[in-house]
Design an enzyme around this catalytic site. Structure first.
Site, PDB file in Angstrom:
ATOM      1  N   PRO A 340       0.765  -1.246   0.000  1.00 43.09           N
ATOM      2  CA  PRO A 340       0.000   0.000   0.000  1.00 43.09           C
ATOM      3  C   PRO A 340       0.798   1.300   0.000  1.00 43.09           C
ATOM      4  CG  PRO A 340      -0.080  -1.023   2.162  1.00 43.09           C
ATOM      5  CD  PRO A 340       0.651  -1.966   1.270  1.00 43.09           C
ATOM      6  N   GLY A 343       7.136   3.019   0.122  1.00 38.03           N
ATOM      7  CA  GLY A 343       8.198   2.285   0.802  1.00 38.03           C
ATOM      8  C   GLY A 343       7.881   2.250   2.273  1.00 38.03           C
ATOM      9  N   GLU A 345      10.186   1.831   5.955  1.00 36.12           N
ATOM     10  CA  GLU A 345      11.546   1.880   6.456  1.00 36.12           C
ATOM     11  C   GLU A 345      11.867   0.773   7.454  1.00 36.12           C
ATOM     12  OE1 GLU A 345       9.175   4.230   6.854  1.00 36.12           O
ATOM     13  OE2 GLU A 345       9.028   4.811   8.955  1.00 36.12           O
ATOM     14  N   HIS A 369      14.508   8.340   0.744  1.00 33.16           N
ATOM     15  CA  HIS A 369      13.615   8.604   1.881  1.00 33.16           C
ATOM     16  C   HIS A 369      13.733   7.493   2.929  1.00 33.16           C
ATOM     17  CE1 HIS A 369       9.840  10.145   3.753  1.00 33.16           C
ATOM     18  NE2 HIS A 369       9.681   8.881   4.075  1.00 33.16           N
ATOM     19  N   GLU A 370      13.663   6.258   2.452  1.00 31.36           N
ATOM     20  CA  GLU A 370      13.705   5.141   3.416  1.00 31.36           C
ATOM     21  C   GLU A 370      15.078   5.030   4.072  1.00 31.36           C
ATOM     22  OE1 GLU A 370       9.844   4.913   2.167  1.00 31.36           O
ATOM     23  OE2 GLU A 370      10.858   4.435   4.030  1.00 31.36           O
ATOM     24  N   HIS A 373      15.266   7.437   6.872  1.00 33.87           N
ATOM     25  CA  HIS A 373      14.571   6.952   8.070  1.00 33.87           C
ATOM     26  C   HIS A 373      15.504   6.172   8.999  1.00 33.87           C
ATOM     27  CE1 HIS A 373      10.367   7.998   8.086  1.00 33.87           C
ATOM     28  NE2 HIS A 373      10.150   7.546   6.872  1.00 33.87           N
ATOM     29  N   GLU A 392       8.399  11.847   9.757  1.00 32.37           N
ATOM     30  CA  GLU A 392       8.281  12.025   8.308  1.00 32.37           C
ATOM     31  C   GLU A 392       8.770  13.365   7.784  1.00 32.37           C
ATOM     32  OE1 GLU A 392       7.091   8.118   7.784  1.00 32.37           O
ATOM     33  OE2 GLU A 392       8.012   9.643   6.525  1.00 32.37           O
ATOM     34  N   ASP A 449      -4.335   5.617  10.950  1.00 31.46           N
ATOM     35  CA  ASP A 449      -4.471   5.450   9.501  1.00 31.46           C
ATOM     36  C   ASP A 449      -5.355   6.536   8.895  1.00 31.46           C
ATOM     37  OD1 ASP A 449      -4.475   1.783   9.425  1.00 31.46           O
ATOM     38  OD2 ASP A 449      -2.853   3.248   9.467  1.00 31.46           O
ATOM     39  N   TYR A 457       4.510  15.034   6.322  1.00 29.10           N
ATOM     40  CA  TYR A 457       5.666  14.991   5.412  1.00 29.10           C
ATOM     41  C   TYR A 457       6.034  16.397   4.944  1.00 29.10           C
ATOM     42  CZ  TYR A 457       4.777   9.992   5.018  1.00 29.10           C
ATOM     43  OH  TYR A 457       4.601   8.654   5.286  1.00 29.10           O
ATOM     44  N   ARG A 637      -0.975   0.976  -4.461  1.00 30.93           N
ATOM     45  CA  ARG A 637      -0.282   1.967  -3.623  1.00 30.93           C
ATOM     46  C   ARG A 637      -1.272   3.083  -3.358  1.00 30.93           C
ATOM     47  NH1 ARG A 637       5.166   5.178  -5.643  1.00 30.93           N
ATOM     48  NH2 ARG A 637       5.407   6.586  -3.864  1.00 30.93           N
TER      49      ARG A 637
HETATM   50  C1  LIG Z   1      -0.738  12.213  11.736  1.00 26.26           C
HETATM   51  C2  LIG Z   1      -0.716  10.779  11.303  1.00 26.26           C
HETATM   52  C3  LIG Z   1      -0.207   9.934  12.393  1.00 26.26           C
HETATM   53  C4  LIG Z   1       0.169   8.693  12.218  1.00 26.26           C
HETATM   54  C5  LIG Z   1       0.095   7.991  10.904  1.00 26.26           C
HETATM   55  C6  LIG Z   1       1.107   6.873  10.885  1.00 26.26           C
HETATM   56  C7  LIG Z   1       0.988   5.833  10.081  1.00 26.26           C
HETATM   57  C8  LIG Z   1      -0.179   5.688   9.166  1.00 26.26           C
HETATM   58  C9  LIG Z   1      -0.203   4.353   8.448  1.00 26.26           C
HETATM   59  O1  LIG Z   1      -1.245   4.399   7.524  1.00 26.26           O
HETATM   60  C10 LIG Z   1       1.074   3.952   7.766  1.00 26.26           C
HETATM   61  C11 LIG Z   1       1.822   4.746   7.036  1.00 26.26           C
HETATM   62  C12 LIG Z   1       3.010   4.230   6.377  1.00 26.26           C
HETATM   63  C13 LIG Z   1       3.716   4.983   5.496  1.00 26.26           C
HETATM   64  C14 LIG Z   1       4.832   4.384   4.836  1.00 26.26           C
HETATM   65  C15 LIG Z   1       5.501   5.015   3.886  1.00 26.26           C
HETATM   66  C16 LIG Z   1       5.269   6.446   3.523  1.00 26.26           C
HETATM   67  O2  LIG Z   1       6.402   7.164   3.969  1.00 26.26           O
HETATM   68  C17 LIG Z   1       5.060   6.691   2.037  1.00 26.26           C
HETATM   69  C18 LIG Z   1       3.634   7.055   1.743  1.00 26.26           C
HETATM   70  C19 LIG Z   1       3.408   7.728   0.402  1.00 26.26           C
HETATM   71  C20 LIG Z   1       3.886   6.853  -0.747  1.00 26.26           C
HETATM   72  O3  LIG Z   1       3.242   5.833  -1.052  1.00 26.26           O
HETATM   73  O4  LIG Z   1       4.922   7.172  -1.314  1.00 26.26           O
HETATM   74 ZN   LIG Z   2       8.590   8.036   5.571  1.00 26.60          ZN
END
Ligand SMILES: CC/C=C\C/C=C\C[C@@H](O)/C=C/C=C/C=C\[C@@H](O)CCCC(=O)O
Ligand SMILES: [Zn+2]
Length: 686
Positions: A340, A343, A345, A369-370, A373, A392, A449, A457, A637
């Protein structure tokens, strides 16, 4: 004399302790005694929200919850997204011994948790679980297992259910607890794929995604980033499958016994539960650097090796900026298209979407980016998910510094321009006064989520970029950034820790009126766009902007040709389309001319394709509805599929097909994708 007398007392105390322990054990083995079970069940009335309030959850604007004065237990407990109580007993390390059953779609076995007492009066270990079947709990003393009573709370929402384990009175401040359990087929943190859902279509596949609070659906844990622990693992699978984890592998598979093999791992660096990750599949690897291999299915791995060949260069650029890479190996795993995110990390093993395989390395910034992290997020971790921008925003800032050091400052600026546009889009989509456009959102009773998006970000990056410019530029700000990592590495921090760090770092070297000009309250707690309009060097964006202007002004399209973009990089093409997306919708005739000139529908670059399809949907080009939904259904994604499904759902011509397509592919999606899309399409799931 005194020595003998003292010795007698010691023997007596030892005897009394062991008598008490034996008597307690006896009551445990008969099942919890009335008195103990009553105390135990008291906790059962402990509602998550009350509990959070009791722990000093920050109400309102968080101003008062500066962690500076908080005692250690409070720092653990200011997390609205966990039901665990690390302020009672805290997990120091985890050992996994699990077997993967692809027929039942479960992981089954046990975890051994080494725990340490924090609060002297509490003899209850409280963990997070979600849809786990807990078979037993026991105190492990060498090989001896002594059962202890436990109870699993009611659960039922995104927080899952509390697991409370009643510990024996013990003089020791450390215990090892063995919990035998199994996950469930619907575990929110695990994605089980049938062979036909993979590239090679020969074997089943499993991958996990724990961030933010899905770790609890994979193993009983203290599922809060404020708790960091090491782990070891032994994972048993059918022969022919390979196991990978967010840890250093301890050699090849064991010899097969009855068609089963085992893989062992060790993660020596303490990490939060959201960084525990596993993948199992028919995967191969290629060495792409002195400390890196890329893993993927056999018909993908060579493309991946080419795409990510710059990994070592990126690692060295990062080390030059923020210090040594402490994780040992930096491997990459390219997952099936249902992954989904761009990346994830996971330490030692970054997970990547196959949409990065553009064939020209143009999307490898996600790897930067990763890699970033490895310092921001994995070493210095947000105290809880309300401070996610510390993970982020800092990582985007470091990612762009890596890019700038490898390709030149104009590329860092160009990337920031693209990021600013995605922030504009996010604020517009959510609404400028939406609470999730705050840098520090209030996540009490909120699934992280749901709060996820570009704000942590890009508003986070913008804040750091603003501070950098305020103090005099990168040369002056970089040492402060590195000092932040040195100060909080291997621990968790809040936004207020950063404010304090920044202000103390520059107290002597920056004028007080400059430091006091930072509107921290609006940056951290304000909704909408940042309080400051940032200016970036747009030298690399000018060609895209000029071409965008020509298309907007054109009365007829005969003046355009493929030559217009002959010198464009993929990034400039992405910027060109992003610029057009900020304008009023283009008429279908212009869209058709654009496609004829630049062959956009056939693009193999997912970022270009994604923006092009959205332009077509915005312009109401009906012929592009099916290709758009086909793209979104194949590449799940969320950065791509959610906006496309939302655009189709909002248009009456495509609304029904959007719902039909979602229902058709829902079972191929990860839990987070299926749940987020259900909300976008106003459907119920699960
Ligand atoms: C304010 C929000 C607080 C917490 C959210 C934390 C996680 C949410 C969950 O859905 C997971 C997120 C994972 C993200 C992983 C990678 C991202 O850095 C990249 C997302 C965008 C992309 O696909 O490039
Ligand atoms: Zn990230």
């Amino acid at each position: 004399m005194i020595g003998v007398f003292t010795g007698a007392i010691a023997v007596g105390l030892l005897g009394l302790t062991s008598l008490l322990y034996t008597r307690w054990m006896a009551t445990q083995q008969r099942g919890a005694s009335e008195e103990i079970s009553d105390k135990f069940n008291e906790l059962d009335e402990f509602k998550p929200d009350e509990g959070v309030a009791e722990w000093g959850h920050c109400e309102g604007d968080h101003q008062h919850c500066h962690t500076e004065g908080m005692a250690a237990p409070d720092r653990f407990s200011v997390d609205p997204s966990t039901l665990s109580r690390p302020d009672f007993w805290r997990v120091l390390s985890t050992h996994f011994d699990l077997a993967a059953d692809f027929d039942k779609k479960v992981l089954k076995g046990y975890v051994d948790l080494v725990i340490e007492k924090q609060a002297s009066e509490e003899n209850t270990l409280v963990l997070d679980t979600r849809d786990l079947t807990i078979e037993s709990a026991a105190v492990l003393d060498g090989k001896r297992e002594t059962a202890v009573p436990f109870v699993v709370g009611k659960g039922g929402d995104f927080r899952g259910a509390k697991l409370k384990i009643n510990l024996p009175p013990s003089s020791s401040s450390k215990l090892t607890i063995r919990i035998k359990y199994a996950t469930s087929p619907g575990s929110s943190g695990l994605v089980w794929l049938r062979p036909e859902q993979t590239s090679t279509k020969t074997h089943p596949y499993l991958y996990s995604h724990s961030e933010a609070i899905h770790g609890r659906s994979i193993f009983p844990c203290q599922d809060t980033p404020s708790v960091k622990s090491t782990y070891t693992a032994k994972i048993t699978v059918d022969e022919g499958l390979t196991v990978l984890m967010s840890a250093v592998g301890k050699g090849a598979a064991s010899p097969a016994i009855n068609g089963q093999v085992s893989f062992e791992f060790e993660q020596k660096v303490p990490i939060p539960s959201y960084l525990v990750a596993i993948a199992i599949g028919n995967v191969e690897s290629r060495k792409i650097g002195p400390r890196s291999r890329v893993w993927a299915e056999g018909n993908v791995v060579d493309r991946a090796a080419y795409e990510f060949a710059e990994t070592e260069e990126m690692l060295q650029a990062a080390e030059a900026l923020v210090g040594p890479y402490v994780w040992g190996v930096y491997d990459l795993l390219v997952l099936p298209p249902s992954f989904p995110f761009g990346g994830m990390e996971n330490p030692c093993l970054t997970f990547l979407t196959p949409t990065l395989l553009a064939g020209d390395r143009s999307l490898a910034n996600v790897v930067a980016h990763e890699i970033a992290h490895s310092w921001t997020g994995n070493l210095v971790t947000n105290l809880n998910w309300e401070h996610f921008w510390l993970n982020e925003g800092f990582t985007v800032f470091l990612e762009r510094k890596i890019k700038g050091s490898m390709m030149g400052e104009p590329y860092r600026q160009f990337s920031a321009i693209e990021g600013w546009k995605s922030l504009i889009e996010e604020v517009k989509t959510r609404g400028a006064d939406h609470p999730f456009t705050k840098l520090i959102p209030d996540l009490k009773d909120c699934d992280p989520d749901d709060a996820f998006g570009s704000v942590p970000y890009e508003k986070g990056h913008s804040f750091l970029y603003y501070l950098e410019q305020l103090v005099g530029g990168a040369e002056i700000f970089n040492p402060c950034f590195r000092a932040w990592i040195e100060k909080y590495k291997y621990s968790a921090a809040s936004s207020f820790d950063f404010q304090k760090h920044f202000e103390e770092y520059f107290r002597q070297s920056v004028k007080p009126e400059v430091l006091s000009s930072v509107d921290w309250k609006t940056w951290l707690h304000g909704t909408g766009m940042p309080p400051v309009e940032l200016k970036f060097d747009n030298s690399l964006a000018q060609a895209s902007d000029a071409l965008c202007g020509r298309w907007l002004d054109a009365k007829d399209c005969s003046c355009f040709s493929p030559e217009d973009i002959a010198s464009f990089t993929a990034a400039q093409m992405i910027e060109f389309l992003a610029q057009l997306l900020l304008q009023p919708p283009l008429p279908v005739e212009k869209l058709q001319a654009l496609d004829k000139c630049y062959n956009l529908t056939a693009s193999q670059n997912a970022e270009i394709k994604f923006r092009w399809l959205r332009l077509c949907l915005r312009g109401k080009w009906e012929d592009m509805i099916e290709p758009s939904l086909a793209f979104a259904a194949e590449y799940q994604r969320m950065k791509f599929c959610r906006p496309i499904f939302r655009e189709c759902y909002a248009w009456d011509k495509s609304k029904d097909l959007a719902v039909e397509t979602y229902k058709k592919y829902r079972d191929t999606m990860s839990y987070v994708t299926a749940t987020m899309l259900a909300k976008d399409l106003q459907l119920s799931y699960p």
